[in-house]
Design a protein around this motif. Structure first.
Motif, mmCIF file in Angstrom:
data_model
loop_
_atom_site.group_PDB
_atom_site.id
_atom_site.type_symbol
_atom_site.label_atom_id
_atom_site.label_comp_id
_atom_site.label_asym_id
_atom_site.label_seq_id
_atom_site.Cartn_x
_atom_site.Cartn_y
_atom_site.Cartn_z
ATOM 1 N N LYS A 390 45.213 46.379 79.291
ATOM 2 C CA LYS A 390 44.034 46.869 80.037
ATOM 3 C C LYS A 390 43.232 47.765 79.083
ATOM 4 O O LYS A 390 43.725 48.771 78.607
ATOM 5 N N LEU A 464 42.960 41.333 89.045
ATOM 6 C CA LEU A 464 42.605 42.369 90.003
ATOM 7 C C LEU A 464 43.596 42.402 91.153
ATOM 8 O O LEU A 464 44.037 43.448 91.584
ATOM 9 N N ARG A 467 47.217 43.692 90.010
ATOM 10 C CA ARG A 467 47.416 45.121 89.807
ATOM 11 C C ARG A 467 47.283 45.883 91.114
ATOM 12 O O ARG A 467 47.857 46.934 91.295
ATOM 13 N N ALA A 468 46.530 45.317 92.067
ATOM 14 C CA ALA A 468 46.440 45.987 93.365
ATOM 15 C C ALA A 468 47.725 45.850 94.168
ATOM 16 O O ALA A 468 48.122 46.756 94.858
ATOM 17 N N TYR A 495 52.707 48.494 84.790
ATOM 18 C CA TYR A 495 52.300 49.864 85.039
ATOM 19 C C TYR A 495 52.923 50.761 84.004
ATOM 20 O O TYR A 495 54.017 50.505 83.501
ATOM 21 N N LYS A 506 44.976 51.838 94.822
ATOM 22 C CA LYS A 506 44.244 52.670 93.867
ATOM 23 C C LYS A 506 45.181 53.267 92.850
ATOM 24 O O LYS A 506 44.927 53.236 91.637
ATOM 25 N N ARG A 508 47.935 52.163 92.046
ATOM 26 C CA ARG A 508 48.448 51.077 91.229
ATOM 27 C C ARG A 508 47.455 50.740 90.129
ATOM 28 O O ARG A 508 47.836 50.559 88.965
ATOM 29 N N ILE A 509 46.183 50.654 90.544
ATOM 30 C CA ILE A 509 45.176 50.281 89.552
ATOM 31 C C ILE A 509 45.155 51.301 88.433
ATOM 32 O O ILE A 509 45.078 50.967 87.260
ATOM 33 N N GLU A 510 45.300 52.503 88.831
ATOM 34 C CA GLU A 510 45.276 53.558 87.827
ATOM 35 C C GLU A 510 46.472 53.482 86.912
ATOM 36 O O GLU A 510 46.400 53.733 85.724
ATOM 37 N N THR A 512 47.954 50.941 86.032
ATOM 38 C CA THR A 512 48.050 49.682 85.303
ATOM 39 C C THR A 512 47.751 49.929 83.837
ATOM 40 O O THR A 512 46.805 50.625 83.478
#
Lengths: 1287, 157
Positions: A390, A464, A467-468, A495, A506, A508-510, A512
């Motif tokens: 990422k 997307l 990762r969510a 992660y 959210k 999770r996205i962070e 990643t």
């Protein structure tokens, strides 16, 4: 009574119809059931054979299908075992890889990495275990299938693996915690997964089992149907046979019923109904059979369809499951890889990947490549894995700088470039918020390094989402780079820290840091998978992505033509958003259900066959029925004709016989009148012809009777000897005319009395003798002899002489004569009964009551031609047609005789030599009888005359048989007989015996004429002896008789004059003749009249005038007859008034018999009136009113009146007396009673008168008869009596 | 000649007679009747029996007529007829007919019409039987008589 009669009449009318029903039914039955059954039998056999074959085939096919099923199962088992093995191998390889990882990582990485890896690997290892544990469970469930035994073995190796793992765990004890944790977290899901899979398998097996059960049950069902069918057929046949049999029985019964009725009631209705019934049953049977076959077809077809469907389902399920499993396994691995990669980031900042300065990324790139390459086997479905980092836009420059390349865009406008997919040629990625350039990639997909994954539309979405959610996410199918195959990409998010399970998207996205992607080449994946499975040729598999239900995307497979069945399985590839389906269908359209067709057609054919057979049978039965009916009609007609014939015969015979008697009688009377020679000749001829006719008619009647089996034998006691004598007497005249010697003989053992039918016995003998006489001319003899049948078996020395002589027919060469009755040759009588079955094997002893007589009639006639001998007993068959012309006769006699003999349970046979003569023999069975059971008539014959009883006779005859015959005659007279063969020996015998006592002396000598002629020299000595005898005791010297067959009167006179012979006896001599001759020679009077009683009553009533008064004409006549018999003059009147008229004095009646019961005036009344009349007259005379002359010189009128009454009771007796009757006689007159009653009224004087009258008549008779001593003595007797009376 | 050659017909006749005696159709009275037959009256028996038949038929006819009268049956008259029939029957020795007559008379005494009818039927039956048998007998006798005349002209030894 009349009512009864009517009812019975109606019954009589009803019954025939009912009978006819019964009769007709049997008539419907076949007349020749045997033939029918024989013709049917092969058919029946054929049916049974066909049925057996068919059922066997069916059974086999079922077996086969079962076998196929088991084969299939086996295949499935093998498949699953293979899969298991594969899995096992995979996990083993995994372990190997783990081991290698350990060895690699030990050198490079810190513990934490190791821990992570170990944990992951252990997870996968442990994940392997439940699977292995699960399988045996399944297998245990399917224990009965042996094929699994093989699979169990490799599975048993599992513990080793487990052990290995355990030891590993024990070795790295500190990691225990992780292991447990991992096992906790992952085990459950995997376990469930595999349990599910196990369950699936179990379900599929259950399905199998249920299918098998279905088959077996259907097999049973079919079997049952077969049995039912066979049962139906058998019962049909049985019933058919039963029907036939019953009909046969009824037919037999029916025969006994009157045929007339049959004819009358032969209606076709029941016949038709039976016929239609049969047709109906045939139709029903056929339709049932057709229905059954259709049903069978349907049943089998649905079975077939079900099987097919199940097969498809099974296969499809299996494939889907397999695919899913494989996919999941791969996904797990990818996940594991993702976790592994994430360890690079854990706890480090910057992460290991970002430590560029150390050259780590390059190293990591290498390690990643190596690791992924070595563990590629774990992800057999993935074409490759890649890790994308990422990168935020802010970091792009730095990142690019670090790595030495720019982030490139995935998609190009130029399609051709995509094909090649060379990263260098790709455009740099456009500016975006963030990028996901691939930094690590497996060797196989190294070309995608530096490509921005976010630039691809599919990949971007994927990343997307991944990762969510933190889970593996699938793309929809798209064409993969480079390979250009349709594929999906699985993406996991990596992660940088441990993200809690309930983290928000959210967070999770962070967290990643990168993404791990794995591309799946669906086509090769499915291809590979399907290659592993059996029967891949049969079905076509399509895999669709149905996330967008309206437009499914084909992931695998080609569009194929619709082949009917379709099975859709949903696939779960671990991404809940994506929906996948697997469509299975058979490659080919379903083949025709041959089995069902075959069976149903087979059954249909069998049904048709049976139907045809039945139809043929029906036809046949109908034909036979028709025939039978015709036959029955014909039979009835024939029988009617036969009956008519018999009736006609009987009637005609009877009708002829009656007038013939008249004709014969008249002819006889005519012959007694004065006729001239011609007339006499005519009359005699007519008479003879008439007699012949009568005899023929009698014979015909007899034959008819015998044929009609109406001849019944009587059982009367009779004397066979007497029968012989009757025969002798009957034919002697004829024999004498022809100059044939006729003789009879019965052996000593033949009893005096037997019980049987004398008339028929006599008839047989007469027939035979008549025949013999007919065919014997001028010379020889006819000889009838009776023996006991048992005598034939006697030993020679104790055998009867006649039989013995028959055995040794020695030829006397001296004068060319035979030792037979007449010296002529005869047939050997022994041969004539050679064929008698009963005689030769006879055991009459078992029935001691019975006695069998053997009668032989021997003649010296012309004999029977040899060719005619076989048909001699056939009715109306004579030896040849000329016979009847020559000898006359109908030729029926012998056949009647045969019938009669058979009726008497005997046999008849003969031996005949043309020119020599014939000997007929028959046996007849009688019962033994008591002498006392004879009637008077027979008695008369047997105790013939005691005159000759006890006398002794000497028979001189050269021929033994003749001597025996003579002896037999004499013995019949009660004499004892000695037989001498020559005169000479006779003489010596005589001289010897003359000195003996009187009782021992011979009373007579009978000399045969042959002996006489031969030994004339001895005549003298006899003469001398006789003279001596005369001198001495004349009476005691035996009388000498000459026996001759035929002599002229002159010869007779000559011989008599000789003085030696007292008389000549002509043969055949009858007893009577013998007795007469003997008596004459002795001087005994011929006969005494024994009518003392009659003469007594006759004397009493002689010349009496008697009035009989009776209203009953019969009684009148009888009374008249009785009284007339005793010499009375009888006048009859029929009523009281007439009697009064008659008895009015003066009258000249001596007595009156008065019936008591008369219509107008009964006997008492009449008597009273008579008495009154008489009293009047008497009074008148007494008073002198009238002179006695007026009343016939009688002074006292009292006519004896005797009552005639049927019931002589005391009361009526009293009444009789009261009303002036003198006595009574019972109505059927009894002589004694009549005499006693009459004697009271008639004076002795009348008796004397009568005696005087008798005397005078006797005297005149005597004078006429040359004063024969007989009459003289009688006269003297009478005279004495008269004198006595007179005194 | 002692008459040894006894006729078959004699035997036949005797057998028939014996049969009738055995059956009870005839009794010894018939024999007595036969004894009455001799040279002077050669056809005595048949004459008597013919008279009997004649009379009996008349009587039977009368009896039937009487019985068939619709309402009234003159039992007394019937009794007289029956007596006659009985008398003549017993004279010729027709035992069974006599017995039936007795029964008949008993029935008439009791004025038992159905009994009378039954008895009449029986009587007719018996009578017919007797008639047939006697006819048969006479036929045989006739034959015998003829045969006796036909066979063997007396031979002189």
């Amino acid at each position: 009574m009349s009512v009864n009669k009517r009812i019975s009449g109606s019954n009589g009318r009803l019954q025939p119809s009912m009978k006819s029903w019964k009769v007709n039914e049997p008539l419907n039955g076949s007349n020749s059931p045997h033939r029918t059954t024989w013709r049917r039998k092969p058919l029946l056999l054929l049916i049974v054979f066909g049925v057996i074959i068919a059922s066997f085939g069916l059974f086999l096919s079922f077996k086969n299908s079962e076998y196929l099923m088991s084969k299939e199962k086996e295949a499935a088992c093998e498949e699953s075992s293979r899969i298991l093995l594969q899995r096992y191998n995979i996990s083993r390889k995994q372990l190997h890889a783990l081991a290698s990882l350990f060895s690699g990582s030990d050198q490079i990485f810190s513990n934490c990495i190791d821990e992570r890896r170990l944990q992951m690997l252990l997870n996968s290892g442990i994940a392997c275990n439940p699977q292995l544990v699960c399988c045996p469970e399944n297998q245990e469930l399917q224990k009965k299938h042996r094929c699994f035994a093989d699979t169990v073995e490799p599975i048993e190796q599992c513990p080793i693996l487990e052990d290995y793992v355990r030891t590993r765990i024990q070795l790295s004890f500190p990691f225990k915690k992780y292991v447990l944790l991992a096992s906790h977290s992952l085990l459950s899901s995997n376990l469930v997964d595999f349990l599910f899979c196990g369950k699936n398998m179990l379900q599929s097996w259950e399905l199998h089992v249920s299918a098998i059960m279905d088959y077996t049950s259907s097999l049973n069902l079919v079997k049952e149907y077969w049995w039912v069918l066979v049962g139906i057929i058998i019962s049909c046949n049985l019933s058919g046979f039963c029907l036939l049999r019953i009909q046969k029985q009824k037919l037999v019964e029916g025969h006994q019923v009157g045929h007339q009725k049959q004819l009358r009631d032969l209606s076709r209705n029941p016949l038709k109904s039976v016929g239609t019934w049969r047709k109906w049953s045939l139709a029903i049977f056929l339709s049932l059979g057709i229905l059954f076959s259709i049903w069978l077809f349907c049943d089998l077809y649905t079975d077939f369809k079900q099987t097919r469907e199940e097969m498809l389902t099974n296969m499809c399920d299996e494939r889907a499951r397999m695919l899913q499993d494989q996919f999941n396994v791969s996904m797990n691995h990818v996940h594991a890889l993702a976790v592994l990669v994430s360890t690079f980031h854990h706890g480090k900042h910057p992460s290991a990947i970002d430590q560029h300065n150390l050259g780590v990324p390059v190293l990591l790139q290498k390690i990643f490549g190596e690791y992924t390459e070595t563990t590629a086997f774990e992800r057999p479905l993935t074409s490759g894995v890649a890790y994308a980092k990422k990168v935020l836009h802010s970091d792009r420059a730095e990142f690019e700088k670090q790595h030495g390349w720019t982030i490139k865009k995935m998609e190009t406008e130029n399609e051709a470039l995509v094909q090649d997919c060379i990263p260098e040629k790709l455009d740099p990625a456009p500016i975006q918020d963030e990028y996901a350039p691939v930094i690590f990639a497996q060797e196989t997909v190294s070309h995608i390094v530096s490509i921005d994954m976010m630039s691809g539309k599919e990949d971007r979405e994927n990343i997307l989402r991944a990762r969510a959610t933190g889970k593996g996410v699938l793309t929809s199918p798209f064409k993969l780079l480079k390979s250009n195959h349709l594929g999906v990409v699985l993406t996991f998010a990596v992660y940088n820290s441990n993200v809690p399970a309930d983290a928000t998207p959210k967070q999770r996205i962070e967290a990643t840091v990168g993404y791990l992607g794995a591309s799946y080449d669906v086509r090769s994946l499915v291809d590979k998978l399907l290659h592993q499975l059996a029967s891949k040729q049969i079905i076509v598999v399509n895999v669709y992505d149905t996330t967008n239900a309206s437009a499914p995307i084909t992931m695998y497979g080609t569009d194929v033509a619709d082949t009917g069945l379709l099975r859709i399985n949903s696939l779960d590839f671990g991404d809940p958003l994506r929906k996948h389906e697997m469509h299975c269908r058979f490659k080919q359209r379903p083949p025709l259900p041959w089995k069902a067709i075959n069976y149903s057609v087979g059954i249909f054919l069998i049904v048709l066959l049976i139907g045809y057979i039945y139809y043929v049978a029906i036809k046949r039965i109908e034909k036979v029925e028709d025939d039978t009916q015709k036959m029955a009609e014909l039979k009835v007609r024939a029988e009617a004709a036969d009956v008519a014939k018999s009736q006609f015969l009987a009637t005609v015979s009877h009708e002829i016989r009656t007038p013939m008697n008249g004709v014969l009688g008249m002819l006889q009377m005519l012959m007694d009148t004065e006729l001239d020679e011609n007339q006499m000749d005519y009359a005699q001829t007519a008479h003879k012809s008439g007699k012949d006719l009568i005899s023929v008619i009698n014979e015909v009647l007899d034959q008819a009777k015998i044929e009609a089996r109406k001849l019944e034998l009587e059982a009367v006691a009779f004397d066979p000897h007497a029968i012989l004598e009757e025969v002798l007497s009957l034919f002697s005249g004829k024999a004498k005319e022809k100059g044939i010697e006729l003789a009879v003989y019965a052996s000593n053992e033949v009893p005096k009395v037997v019980i049987g039918d004398p008339k028929r016995f006599w008839q047989i003998i007469t027939n035979l003798v008549g025949n013999s006489l007919k065919f014997t001319h001028d010379k020889g003899h006819v000889f009838v002899s009776i023996h006991l049948a048992n005598e034939v078996k006697n030993p020679l020395h104790s055998m009867d002489a006649v039989l013995r002589e028959g055995l040794e027919l020695d030829h006397d060469l001296s004068d060319n004569t035979y030792n037979t009755l007449s010296g002529f040759a005869v047939g050997n009588r022994w041969k004539s009964w050679a064929n008698f079955k009963k005689l030769n094997s006879m055991d009459l002893m078992e029935e001691p009551e019975l006695i069998q007589l053997l009668v032989t009639v021997e003649d010296t006639g012309i004999g029977i031609p040899i060719d005619a001998q076989s048909r001699i007993f056939t009715p109306f068959m004579q030896a040849d047609s000329s016979t009847s012309r020559t000898y006359g006769g109908t030729g029926i006699g012998l056949s009647i005789s045969k019938c009669l003999v058979e009726l008497m349970r005997g046999e008849i046979g003969f031996v005949s030599e043309p020119g020599t003569g014939s000997t007929f023999t028959f046996t007849a069975t009688f019962r033994k009888g008591e002498t006392t059971s004879l009637d008077a008539k027979w008695q008369n014959f047997s105790t013939f005359d005691s005159q000759l009883q006890g006398l002794r006779a000497l028979v001189v005859d050269r021929r033994k048989i003749r001597a025996e015959v003579t002896r037999y005659y004499l013995q019949r007279l009660g004499m004892s007989v000695d037989v001498m063969s020559s005169l000479k020996s006779a003489c010596s015998c005589l001289t010897g015996s003359s000195n003996m006592r009187v009782s021992k002396q011979f009373a007579m000598i009978l000399i045969d004429k042959d002996a006489w002629d031969k030994e004339s020299s001895t005549l003298y000595s006899i003469k001398k002896q006789k003279k001596n005898g005369i001198n001495g005791d004349r009476i005691n010297f035996p009388k000498v008789f000459l026996l001759a067959t035929h002599l002229s009167p002159n010869e007779c006179d000559e011989l008599k004059k000789n003085g030696v012979i007292d008389d000549i006896l002509m043969k055949p001599f009858w007893l009577s003749v013998l007795v007469c001759s003997y008596r004459e020679s002795l001087g005994i009077e011929k006969r005494q009249i024994n009518r003392k009683k009659v003469s007594k009553l006759g004397n009493l009533l002689l010349q009496k005038r008697i009035l009989v008064v009776d209203d009953n004409a019969v009684n009148r006549k009888v009374a008249e007859g009785v009284l007339q018999k005793y010499g009375a003059t009888v006048t009859c009147v029929e009523g009281g008034r007439a009697a009064l008229q008659m008895l009015k004095p003066p009258h000249n009646f001596d007595a009156c018999f008065m019936d008591l019961q008369m219509p107008e005036m009964d006997g008492f009344e009449v008597t009273r009136q008579i008495r009154i009349l008489e009293n009047d007259v008497n009074e008148k005379i007494a008073c002198g009113e009238a002179s006695a002359e007026m009343f016939g010189d009688i002074f006292y009128w009292h006519i004896p009146i005797l009552a005639m009454t049927a019931d002589v009771t005391q009361a009526s007796n009293e009444e009789c007396k009261k009303c002036g009757m003198d006595g009574y006689v019972s109505k059927p007159f009894e002589e004694e009673q009549l005499y006693t009653a009459m004697a009271r009224f008639f004076k002795p004087s009348s008796y004397v008168e009568a005696e005087c009258l008798r005397f005078s008549t006797m005297a005149s008779l005597a004078m006429e008869a040359d004063l024969e001593c007989n009459y003289l003595t009688r006269i003297s007797c009478l005279g004495e009596a008269m004198l006595l009376r007179l005194v | 000649m002692l008459g040894l050659g006894a006729d078959l017909l004699w035997a036949d006749m005797n057998r028939l007679l014996a049969f009738l005696f055995h059956q009870g159709v005839l009794d010894e009275q018939f024999l007595q009747l036969q004894q009455l037959q001799d040279e002077t009256s050669p056809n005595f028996v048949s004459e008597v029996v013919n008279i009997y038949f004649h009379e009996s038929e008349k009587l039977l006819r009368n009896l039937r007529g009487l019985l068939m009268e619709k309402e009234f049956s003159d039992y007394k008259k019937m009794g007289i007829h029956l007596n006659q029939l009985m008398g003549s029957s017993s004279s010729i020795g027709a035992k069974r007919v006599t017995n039936v007559c007795l029964a008949f008379r008993a029935a008439t005494d009791h004025s038992n019409r159905s009994g009378c009818l039954r008895a009449l039927e029986m009587l007719e039956h018996e009578y017919c039987y007797l008639k047939n048998k006697l006819h048969e007998l006479f036929q045989i006798e006739q034959q015998r008589a003829l045969a006796a005349g036909v066979r063997y002209p007396v031979q002189n030894n």
